[in-house]
Design a protein around this motif. Structure first.
Motif, PDB file in Angstrom:
ATOM      1  N   LEU A 208      -1.157 -27.514 -36.182  1.00  0.00           N
ATOM      2  CA  LEU A 208      -0.619 -27.191 -34.861  1.00  0.00           C
ATOM      3  C   LEU A 208      -0.519 -25.676 -34.692  1.00  0.00           C
ATOM      4  N   THR A 209      -0.251 -25.245 -33.479  1.00  0.00           N
ATOM      5  CA  THR A 209      -0.232 -23.814 -33.184  1.00  0.00           C
ATOM      6  C   THR A 209       0.863 -23.094 -33.964  1.00  0.00           C
TER       7      THR A 209
ATOM      8  N   GLU B 115       5.225 -26.448 -26.905  1.00  0.00           N
ATOM      9  CA  GLU B 115       4.943 -26.100 -28.302  1.00  0.00           C
ATOM     10  C   GLU B 115       6.167 -26.386 -29.183  1.00  0.00           C
ATOM     11  N   THR B 116       6.588 -27.649 -29.143  1.00  0.00           N
ATOM     12  CA  THR B 116       7.795 -28.081 -29.841  1.00  0.00           C
ATOM     13  C   THR B 116       7.512 -29.374 -30.583  1.00  0.00           C
ATOM     14  N   LEU B 117       7.833 -29.384 -31.878  1.00  0.00           N
ATOM     15  CA  LEU B 117       7.583 -30.536 -32.748  1.00  0.00           C
ATOM     16  C   LEU B 117       8.898 -31.078 -33.280  1.00  0.00           C
TER      17      LEU B 117
ATOM     18  N   ARG C 281       2.909 -20.923 -33.062  1.00  0.00           N
ATOM     19  CA  ARG C 281       4.159 -20.742 -32.317  1.00  0.00           C
ATOM     20  C   ARG C 281       4.947 -22.037 -32.156  1.00  0.00           C
ATOM     21  N   THR C 282       4.378 -23.161 -32.582  1.00  0.00           N
ATOM     22  CA  THR C 282       5.080 -24.440 -32.430  1.00  0.00           C
ATOM     23  C   THR C 282       6.434 -24.388 -33.130  1.00  0.00           C
TER      24      THR C 282
ATOM     25  N   THR D 191       9.035 -22.357 -37.426  1.00  0.00           N
ATOM     26  CA  THR D 191       7.765 -22.464 -36.703  1.00  0.00           C
ATOM     27  C   THR D 191       6.678 -22.918 -37.663  1.00  0.00           C
ATOM     28  N   ILE D 192       5.621 -23.465 -37.108  1.00  0.00           N
ATOM     29  CA  ILE D 192       4.481 -23.845 -37.943  1.00  0.00           C
ATOM     30  C   ILE D 192       3.911 -22.625 -38.647  1.00  0.00           C
TER      31      ILE D 192
ATOM     32  N   VAL E 217       9.571 -26.034 -34.843  1.00  0.00           N
ATOM     33  CA  VAL E 217       9.736 -27.230 -35.672  1.00  0.00           C
ATOM     34  C   VAL E 217      11.212 -27.562 -35.788  1.00  0.00           C
TER      35      VAL E 217
ATOM     36  N   GLU F 106       3.329 -30.635 -26.334  1.00  0.00           N
ATOM     37  CA  GLU F 106       2.283 -29.612 -26.382  1.00  0.00           C
ATOM     38  C   GLU F 106       2.587 -28.416 -25.502  1.00  0.00           C
TER      39      GLU F 106
ATOM     40  N   TRP G 177       5.063 -34.232 -30.754  1.00  0.00           N
ATOM     41  CA  TRP G 177       4.696 -32.849 -30.438  1.00  0.00           C
ATOM     42  C   TRP G 177       4.580 -32.692 -28.931  1.00  0.00           C
TER      43      TRP G 177
END
Length: 255
Positions: free
Chosen positions: A159-160, A125-127, A162-163, A210-211, A165, A122, A120
């Motif tokens: 997670l946020t 905001e990318t997983l 907006r992350t 997204t999450i 995925v 941070e 992740w």
């Protein structure tokens, strides 16, 4: 951070990353070296990092050739050091790895495999979730238990919203067909499936998701949701038991 989707095999995605501030270039889960090399050559980039989420060959098969060609650093799970050749950086849950001006936090997410990790980033905001969390689905339990996978998914679910995925495969449409059988009253899921159908008709990827989207539409993140529990006849049951039943049904789904 720039992320480029590189299709491989029948339905895999490899991800090429570039940190604009430093010029560092990475790749996530290169099961095949050839399309990665072609993408790097086309852009005039040289590889510095190889990030591996788990040991399956369709995720690491090209890593050795890429390491040899670019002298890139291979980053993977400490728990998988015995089955990922040439690992340079071994990481565990909670560790952080610096990639140019970006920093990724490592999540241990066992279930699909015992040593699976996710990265992740941070600030971006990318997983990169490998084969643990898919769009509208999750990975098969080859080496882990339902309890382990449910715990893993809950850690990613937190997670946020907006992350972004990026997962290992283009499974969204088939996952969604199953999701509709266990969460049929979910309006957000129906809308998502309409968007997915349009994308696939144009041969476009359904990723990133997204999450926030997955929290609303992915039944495997919703095993503690009363609507999903009621739809499969398990109202009030422990969430881990609901998750196990969802996974069992998906394993036998042929829709």
């Amino acid at each position: 951070m720039e992320v480029i989707l590189v299709p491989a095999f029948a339905d895999n995605y490899i991800y090429v990353l570039r940190d604009a501030a430093s010029g560092k270039v990475g790749v996530v889960d290169p099961g095949d070296a050839a399309p990665v090399q072609a993408e790097l050559d086309r852009r005039g980039w040289s590889l510095t990092h190889i990030f591996l989420t788990h040991h399956h060959d369709d995720h690491i098969g090209g890593a050795a050739a890429l390491k040899e060609r670019y002298r890139a650093s291979v980053v993977g799970a400490r728990a998988d050091a015995h089955r990922i050749p040439g690992m340079d950086v071994a990481l565990s849950d909670g560790d952080r790895i610096v990639f140019g001006e970006q920093t990724a936090r490592v999540f241990a997410v066992p279930g699909h495999t015992s040593g699976h990790i996710a990265f992740w980033f941070e600030a971006a905001e990318t997983l990169f979730s490998g084969d643990t969390l898919f769009s509208l689905g999750c990975g098969r339990l080859f080496e882990g238990t339902p309890a382990q996978m449910w715990d893993s998914l809950q850690s990613l679910r937190a997670l946020t919203d907006r992350t972004l995925v990026y997962c290992g495969h283009e499974y969204t449409q088939s996952n969604g067909r199953f999701a509709l059988t266990v969460d049929p009253a979910n309006a957000a899921l129906h809308q998502r499936m309409e968007e997915v159908a349009e994308l696939r008709e144009r041969n476009r990827p359904t990723l990133p998701t997204t999450i926030g989207m997955e929290r609303r539409t992915n039944p495997f993140l919703r095993a503690d949701d009363p609507g999903v529990q009621a739809a499969i006849g398990m109202a009030g049951a422990p969430s881990v038991e609901v998750f196990a039943e969802l996974r069992r049904r998906k394993d036998h789904f042929r829709g």
